[in-house]
Design an enzyme around this catalytic site. Sequence first.
Site, PDB file in Angstrom:
ATOM      1  N   SER A 206      23.878  67.235  37.103  1.00 44.05           N
ATOM      2  CA  SER A 206      23.582  68.306  36.398  1.00 44.05           C
ATOM      3  C   SER A 206      23.156  69.409  37.112  1.00 44.05           C
ATOM      4  O   SER A 206      22.584  70.198  36.657  1.00 44.05           O
ATOM      5  CB  SER A 206      22.278  67.420  35.673  1.00 44.05           C
ATOM      6  OG  SER A 206      21.380  67.249  36.378  1.00 44.05           O
ATOM      7  N   HIS A 207      23.354  69.394  38.176  1.00 42.49           N
ATOM      8  CA  HIS A 207      22.015  69.755  39.048  1.00 42.49           C
ATOM      9  C   HIS A 207      23.185  70.413  40.817  1.00 42.49           C
ATOM     10  O   HIS A 207      22.417  71.427  41.378  1.00 42.49           O
ATOM     11  CB  HIS A 207      20.530  69.477  39.848  1.00 42.49           C
ATOM     12  CG  HIS A 207      20.183  69.493  38.538  1.00 42.49           C
ATOM     13  ND1 HIS A 207      19.471  68.556  37.831  1.00 42.49           N
ATOM     14  CD2 HIS A 207      18.921  70.112  37.866  1.00 42.49           C
ATOM     15  CE1 HIS A 207      18.748  68.776  36.929  1.00 42.49           C
ATOM     16  NE2 HIS A 207      18.578  70.497  36.668  1.00 42.49           N
TER      17      HIS A 207
ATOM     18  N   ASP B  16      21.007  67.745  31.636  1.00 40.54           N
ATOM     19  CA  ASP B  16      22.364  66.529  30.996  1.00 40.54           C
ATOM     20  C   ASP B  16      22.001  66.838  29.735  1.00 40.54           C
ATOM     21  O   ASP B  16      23.264  66.344  28.826  1.00 40.54           O
ATOM     22  CB  ASP B  16      21.068  65.052  31.318  1.00 40.54           C
ATOM     23  CG  ASP B  16      21.946  64.433  33.023  1.00 40.54           C
ATOM     24  OD1 ASP B  16      22.503  64.630  33.310  1.00 40.54           O
ATOM     25  OD2 ASP B  16      20.457  63.941  33.279  1.00 40.54           O
TER      26      ASP B  16
HETATM   27  P1  NDP Z   1      18.041  59.646  36.693  1.00 41.74           P
HETATM   28  O1  NDP Z   1      16.999  59.261  34.847  1.00 41.74           O
HETATM   29  O2  NDP Z   1      19.405  59.619  36.354  1.00 41.74           O
HETATM   30  O3  NDP Z   1      16.797  58.894  37.816  1.00 41.74           O
HETATM   31  C1  NDP Z   1      16.280  59.412  37.379  1.00 41.74           C
HETATM   32  C2  NDP Z   1      15.672  58.207  39.235  1.00 41.74           C
HETATM   33  O4  NDP Z   1      15.847  56.979  39.255  1.00 41.74           O
HETATM   34  C3  NDP Z   1      16.569  58.656  40.440  1.00 41.74           C
HETATM   35  O5  NDP Z   1      16.477  58.707  41.964  1.00 41.74           O
HETATM   36  C4  NDP Z   1      17.869  57.124  40.140  1.00 41.74           C
HETATM   37  O6  NDP Z   1      19.013  57.684  41.214  1.00 41.74           O
HETATM   38  C5  NDP Z   1      16.726  56.265  39.399  1.00 41.74           C
HETATM   39  N1  NDP Z   1      18.084  55.397  38.755  1.00 41.74           N
HETATM   40  C6  NDP Z   1      18.200  55.584  37.925  1.00 41.74           C
HETATM   41  N2  NDP Z   1      19.311  54.912  37.268  1.00 41.74           N
HETATM   42  C7  NDP Z   1      18.525  53.278  38.050  1.00 41.74           C
HETATM   43  C8  NDP Z   1      18.563  52.094  38.228  1.00 41.74           C
HETATM   44  N3  NDP Z   1      19.372  51.984  36.405  1.00 41.74           N
HETATM   45  N4  NDP Z   1      18.427  51.543  39.087  1.00 41.74           N
HETATM   46  C9  NDP Z   1      17.551  51.947  39.918  1.00 41.74           C
HETATM   47  N5  NDP Z   1      17.516  53.453  39.661  1.00 41.74           N
HETATM   48  C10 NDP Z   1      17.770  54.008  38.905  1.00 41.74           C
HETATM   49  O7  NDP Z   1      17.426  61.100  36.812  1.00 41.74           O
HETATM   50  P2  NDP Z   1      16.854  62.332  35.508  1.00 41.74           P
HETATM   51  O8  NDP Z   1      17.723  62.960  34.618  1.00 41.74           O
HETATM   52  O9  NDP Z   1      15.625  62.164  35.583  1.00 41.74           O
HETATM   53  O10 NDP Z   1      16.567  64.051  36.870  1.00 41.74           O
HETATM   54  C11 NDP Z   1      18.082  64.595  36.880  1.00 41.74           C
HETATM   55  C12 NDP Z   1      17.939  65.487  38.258  1.00 41.74           C
HETATM   56  O11 NDP Z   1      17.017  66.579  36.993  1.00 41.74           O
HETATM   57  C13 NDP Z   1      16.934  64.877  39.153  1.00 41.74           C
HETATM   58  O12 NDP Z   1      17.596  65.468  40.298  1.00 41.74           O
HETATM   59  C14 NDP Z   1      16.354  65.550  38.247  1.00 41.74           C
HETATM   60  O13 NDP Z   1      15.001  66.667  39.659  1.00 41.74           O
HETATM   61  C15 NDP Z   1      16.674  67.371  38.249  1.00 41.74           C
HETATM   62  N6  NDP Z   1      15.164  68.088  37.694  1.00 41.74           N
HETATM   63  C16 NDP Z   1      15.181  69.094  38.311  1.00 41.74           C
HETATM   64  C17 NDP Z   1      14.436  69.766  37.342  1.00 41.74           C
HETATM   65  C18 NDP Z   1      13.687  70.945  37.264  1.00 41.74           C
HETATM   66  O14 NDP Z   1      12.650  72.106  37.064  1.00 41.74           O
HETATM   67  N7  NDP Z   1      13.890  72.155  38.851  1.00 41.74           N
HETATM   68  C19 NDP Z   1      13.474  70.062  36.390  1.00 41.74           C
HETATM   69  C20 NDP Z   1      14.089  67.760  35.842  1.00 41.74           C
HETATM   70  C21 NDP Z   1      14.772  67.729  36.482  1.00 41.74           C
HETATM   71  P3  NDP Z   1      20.147  57.155  41.769  1.00 41.74           P
HETATM   72  O15 NDP Z   1      19.785  59.426  42.244  1.00 41.74           O
HETATM   73  O16 NDP Z   1      20.460  56.776  42.948  1.00 41.74           O
HETATM   74  O17 NDP Z   1      20.918  57.545  40.534  1.00 41.74           O
HETATM   75  O1  PYC Z   2      17.961  70.213  34.278  1.00 42.21           O
HETATM   76  O2  PYC Z   2      15.362  69.741  33.155  1.00 42.21           O
HETATM   77  C1  PYC Z   2      16.374  70.412  33.892  1.00 42.21           C
HETATM   78  C2  PYC Z   2      16.074  71.219  34.589  1.00 42.21           C
HETATM   79  C3  PYC Z   2      15.167  71.951  34.265  1.00 42.21           C
HETATM   80  C4  PYC Z   2      15.393  73.388  34.934  1.00 42.21           C
HETATM   81  C5  PYC Z   2      16.409  72.752  36.450  1.00 42.21           C
HETATM   82  N1  PYC Z   2      16.858  71.581  35.819  1.00 42.21           N
END
Ligand code: NDP
Ligand code: PYC
Length: 345
Positions: free
Chosen positions: A51-52, A192
């Site tokens: 997703s990133h 996502d």
């Molecule tokens: P996920 O829900 O996919 O994962 C969150 C964390 O939980 C990760 O460290 C992941 O490890 C871990 N994890 C997932 N499944 C398991 C499991 N079964 N057991 C143990 N650990 C687990 O991430 P999000 O969807 O919440 O976020 C995705 C990305 O979006 C992130 O990188 C975030 O920084 C980015 N984002 C960026 C934003 C921005 O403003 N720049 C805004 C919002 C999100 P692993 O990575 O190994 O799967």
């Molecule tokens: O996936 O929520 C997100 C997000 C916001 C800004 C960058 N990624």
Amino acid sequence: MSVSIEPLIRVPLAELQALLQQVFQRHGCSEAVAGVLAANCASAQRDGAHSHGVFRMPGYVSTLASGWVDGRAVPEVNDVAAAFVQVDAKGGFAQPALAAARQLLVQKARSAGIAVLAIHNSHHFAALWPDVEPFAEEGLIALSVVNSMTCVVPHGARKPLFGTNPIAFAAPCAGHPPIVFDMATSAMAHGDVQIAARQGEQLPTGVGVDAAGEPTTDPQAMLDGGALLPFGGHKGSALSMMVELLAAGLTGGHFSWEFDWSQHPGAKTPWTGQLIIVIDPAKSTATPFSYRSAALVEQMHAAGLSRLPGQRRFIERELSSDRGVSVTEVQWLELQGMLERQVDE
Ligand code: NDP
Ligand code: PYC
């Protein structure tokens, strides 16, 4: 969530990064900014953080074309206190601001035991773990928060206000890769939700609401005037509030609702702030931290845990190093196309 079931090609990391760098420069980034963003985006793709990774490139390109972000900004680093560094990103991206302040931040953390980096006037459109993981690789503990754009309804409220507001943490662990987690405080990252909508998937209940504020499982309804929900009800909502306070309230960046990009069609990058806290565990007089974190990990495994946060990425990273980084054929062609022309998302 996987990005696509389309045919994949495998590309050496260096080749992907070089192409991304060219694309960023072609669309108005300075060489320095393009280098930082290309490394970030290529590493997300390498680690299967879809997703990133390359998925974000059309958004970067349309944002640069819209004039919303300054791809040539030179961050201004201010040494404000013994353990506090502030950076004005000057309307550019957050990662070059971190890069500009990093040496001073680490120097302060090693001297005072803890140091804070407050970035404002910055755009963050990426995964957060690349901002913290390198600190753990050099023996430090790091915690970072960044706020994004209004699309999450606080628990108990009626309207969206918060961003998806991720929290990332990294810590050294003796004999193991660093312990790293990186998670949106929304039930799902916005990226996502976009991927699910493109793939025509339905989402679990509790992820979001439609334009009328009613629960929905349709990701497109969440994107078309609807909104997301915090993970874990009031608990995720409190964490999201904390992210707004630290990443925007404390740094001087915009809260997720405080910027108006309506005059910049194509703009996708939130114009907010970011906070990073770095701790030097060597200052503790207790048993060395990395041994304590290894003991915790061992007990977690003994308790039956099959996977740590971050572990999926580390496995993907190894696969990418053996076989090349996976990119869909369509994405690869799109990247080539971005060298030729502007892109509308
Ligand atoms: P996920 O829900 O996919 O994962 C969150 C964390 O939980 C990760 O460290 C992941 O490890 C871990 N994890 C997932 N499944 C398991 C499991 N079964 N057991 C143990 N650990 C687990 O991430 P999000 O969807 O919440 O976020 C995705 C990305 O979006 C992130 O990188 C975030 O920084 C980015 N984002 C960026 C934003 C921005 O403003 N720049 C805004 C919002 C999100 P692993 O990575 O190994 O799967
Ligand atoms: O996936 O929520 C997100 C997000 C916001 C800004 C960058 N990624």
